[in-house]
Design a protein around this motif. Structure first.
Motif, PDB file in Angstrom:
ATOM      1  N   ALA A   1      44.809  42.858 -12.812  1.00 39.38           N
ATOM      2  CA  ALA A   1      44.469  44.004 -11.959  1.00 39.38           C
ATOM      3  C   ALA A   1      45.580  44.349 -10.970  1.00 39.38           C
ATOM      4  N   GLY A   2      46.567  43.490 -10.822  1.00 39.51           N
ATOM      5  CA  GLY A   2      47.690  43.803  -9.946  1.00 39.51           C
ATOM      6  C   GLY A   2      48.773  44.617 -10.637  1.00 39.51           C
ATOM      7  N   PHE A   3      48.654  44.817 -11.952  1.00 41.09           N
ATOM      8  CA  PHE A   3      49.688  45.568 -12.662  1.00 41.09           C
ATOM      9  C   PHE A   3      49.615  47.057 -12.351  1.00 41.09           C
ATOM     10  N   SER A   4      50.775  47.665 -12.423  1.00 35.56           N
ATOM     11  CA  SER A   4      50.915  49.093 -12.108  1.00 35.56           C
ATOM     12  C   SER A   4      50.378  49.948 -13.253  1.00 35.56           C
ATOM     13  N   PRO A   5      50.154  51.250 -12.987  1.00 32.05           N
ATOM     14  CA  PRO A   5      49.722  52.157 -14.052  1.00 32.05           C
ATOM     15  C   PRO A   5      50.673  52.148 -15.250  1.00 32.05           C
TER      16      PRO A   5
END
Ligand code: 6R9
Length: 655
Positions: free
Chosen positions: A170-174
């Motif tokens: 969930a910390g990954f960017s779009p």
């Protein structure tokens, strides 16, 4: 003798009381290990029975490490359903036992206790919703969720209907999310409105919207309401999980899967190129994760097990969800961070939920060391029976703190070496059997055949002590099977450098007792004046100094020595960064390891560039040390990209 060498030489044999009730003691380990490598077929034929099969396997092992024809198949003619093994099979005997304890980010919010029976209902509802959205066996589903129970429901629901999940942290960017959605051609993305973490929140739904701008129009979204706040909504594309779950049937069938049908894809970065989609399959993976969870953590019926990883990483897959649930355990899922609202959070949660096994990472431990021991001491940790660590080599300083402050000197610490690619632990102590050495992952798990190869000749070094690259000589059931959509890359990455072996990418030494010590990724090994040195060694020495909270060391081109030693040092709270201290640290390392290890450059680093899983991104640190800041490459996966700007601005001059 210097301090580092003294602590490294310490040996902690298993305590008698522990060994007496442990699943495996020293004699049993020796006997079973020998049997497991003498006749892997027979060993795994028996071990495979810990899982419920729909059609039992006849063939056990069919594996080939030959470049050009690499093929890994276990239990290949058996059929099963992984979700049935993690949920349904426990209903009769453990239906009311808590399967998942969920601890929310904010300690003021109530935790949840989800029984196996409730888990079954939730998973069935999620499975029915996914099927209604058109998901079928073999389809891919991306899961982009906070650490909430729905993340486990989603993984298990996919397994139930035979869909292949790909969890994206969930910390990954779009952009990173988009690449993963497209990379596996996902049909559905399961996300949430927001992800609260450490008192802040990430707008997951809005990230998903952005990611989908560059995806196929047919991709659908299933959104879980975590905070209940407003989000954008695309009619027809977006589906409301909470609303659909009210209507969904809470029973659903399990699809019969072949042992070699994919269970999940998990993207992981290598030393080069784009992240790879690591593919794990069903039968071997669940046999191996269940078995390692039981033996390595000495899990006993009724224990509360807490792995602090995120389900976005392999550790969360294998040791929050699949391994523990296959064993009918109570697994704790924590949404927050170790230092919020204060540095006692881990220990407060351990005390409140009476955690028995606690499995975390050196980076978390080091972060807590800097905050002082009082945060640990004020909580009752008497329920703890075992501590574990994973993710990087643990420096003896952190090991000792973990042992003394958290374990009160009497808990075993299992230092588990493994990788996304290996699916489960490969090198690890067994707590009732193996003498521990701070910083060593000690011995191979059953059936695992590690070898140390000379990196230049590719020859096996069979004598002790030995140092070289760590490879595996033969397969184990949870080994990755391929890179999604690119089997050639799989063969090239892992089987081409050393023919006939699986190459881990790690450097390793084996001491006179046959214990293994991971020295770090081989690209982290530096060569100073012809001396090979693991950067981890220098880091370990630095953090052994009372003023140092964390350190990262890289090599940089040096005219005379070949490579020089560049150290990024984070000081303990309240310590003044002075030139005198720099000189003292240089001298310290010189005396700790030897003159060749004397740091050439020390740069004060208020923070280190880390991935969201806590791994220091040495690639970036190397570039800064080399003064090559124009080509830092992809920094999108950093937890806090601003750290890099500070390091560049304050780059240290070199003599
Ligand atoms: C499970 C996980 C794998 C790499 C691995 C190694 C390092 C992991 C370690 C360790 C020393 C340990 N690593 N555990 N090094 N001691 N106990 O972390 O998977 O994210 O794929 O990382 O992490 O370098 O090759 P993954």
């Amino acid at each position: 003798m210097n301090t580092a060498a003294k602590t490294a030489a310490a040996v902690y044999p298993p305590r008698k009381e522990f060994a007496q009730t442990a699943h495996v003691d020293a004699d049993r380990y020796a006997e079973l290990y020998a049997a497991s490598v003498a006749d892997p077929e027979a060993f795994w034929r028996e071990e495979g029975k810990r899982i419920d099969w729909i059609r039992p396997y006849e063939t056990v092992k069919n594996t080939d490490f030959t470049l050009g024809q690499v093929s890994i198949r276990w239990f290949e003619d058996g059929t099963l359903n992984v979700c049935a093994n993690c949920v349904d099979r426990h209903l009769e005997t453990r239906g009311d036992r808590t399967a998942i304890i969920w601890e929310p980010d904010d300690p003021k919010d109530a935790p949840k206790h989800i029984s196996y029976r409730e888990l079954h209902g939730h998973v069935c509802r999620m499975a029915n919703i996914l099927e209604d959205m058109g998901v079928r066996k073999g389809d891919r589903v991306v899961i982009y969720l906070p650490m909430i129970p729905e993340a486990a429901y989603a993984m298990l629901a996919c397994a139930r209907i035979g869909a292949v999940h790909s969890v994206v942290f969930a910390g990954f960017s779009p952009d990173a999310l988009g690449a993963r959605i497209n990379g596996c051609d996902a049909k559905v993305v399961i996300t949430a409105d927001y992800a609260p973490r450490g008192g802040k929140k990430t707008a997951l739904k809005s990230n998903t919207d952005k990611a989908l701008l560059h995806a196929k129009d047919s991709v659908k979204v299933l959104m879980v309401r975590r905070t209940g706040e407003q989000t954008s909504w695309v009619q027809g594309r977006d589906h409301d999980y909470n609303e659909l779950a009210l209507e969904a049937d809470d029973v659903s069938g399990c699809v019969e899967m072949g042992a070699e049908d994919p269970l999940f894809i998990l993207y992981t970065s290598g030393s080069t190129g784009q992240p790879k989609g690591v593919v794990h399959t069903s039968g071997g993976y669940i046999v191996y994760t269940a078995m390692t969870h039981e033996y390595v953590f000495d899990y006993h019926e009724g224990d509360v097990f807490w792995c602090t990883a995120d389900v976005g990483w392999v550790t969360g897959h294998s040791y929050i969800v699949y391994g523990p649930l296959a064993n009918g355990a109570t697994t704790l899922m924590f949404e927050g961070v170790p230092t919020w609202p204060d540095a006692g959070r881990f220990w407060e949660v351990c005390a409140r939920h009476k955690v028995n096994q606690f499995y975390s990472a050196p980076t978390a431990i080091r972060a807590l060391i800097g905050q002082g021991t009082e945060w640990v001491e004020k909580h009752d940790l008497s329920s703890l029976k075992l501590l574990g660590t994973v993710g990087e080599p643990i420096n003896p300083e952190a090991w000792n703190w973990y042992n003394e402050v958290v374990g009160k000197g009497h808990l075993p610490i299992v230092d588990t070496w493994w990788q996304t690619e290996t699916g489960g632990h490969l090198l690890t102590p067994l707590p009732g059997a193996t003498p521990l050495k701070p910083g060593s992952a000690t011995k191979p798990f059953f059936g695992v055949q590690p070898v140390i190869l000379d990196p230049h000749t590719g020859e096996e070094i069979t004598t002790n002590p030995a140092e070289g690259v760590l490879c595996l000589k033969d397969s184990w059931p949870a080994q990755m099977r391929t890179v999604w959509g690119d089997h050639e890359r799989f063969e090239k990455t892992y089987f081409s450098d050393y023919k006939g072996y699986y190459f881990s990418g790690d450097g390793c030494r084996r001491d006179a007792d046959g214990d293994y010590w991971i020295t770090g990724r081989v690209d982290d090994v530096i060569n100073v004046s012809g001396h090979r040195m693991g950067t981890a060694e220098v880091e370990s020495a630095l953090v052994a100094h009372e003023t140092v909270a964390e350190a990262a060391v890289v090599g940089y081109p040096h005219e005379i020595k070949g490579q020089g030693i560049y150290c990024y040092v984070t000081l303990m709270n309240g310590v003044e960064p002075t030139d005198e201290l720099k000189a003292e640290l240089q001298k310290w390392v010189r005396t700790e390891i030897g003159p060749i290890a004397k740091p050439d450059v020390i740069q004060w680093a208020p923070g280190l560039p880390k991935t969201r899983s806590g791994k220091i991104m040495r690639r970036i640190l190397r570039k800064i040390a080399e003064n090559d800041t124009g080509s830092l490459g992809d920094t999108s996966t950093l937890a806090d990209p601003s750290v890099v700007d500070d390091l560049i601005a304050n780059r240290a001059g070199r003599e």
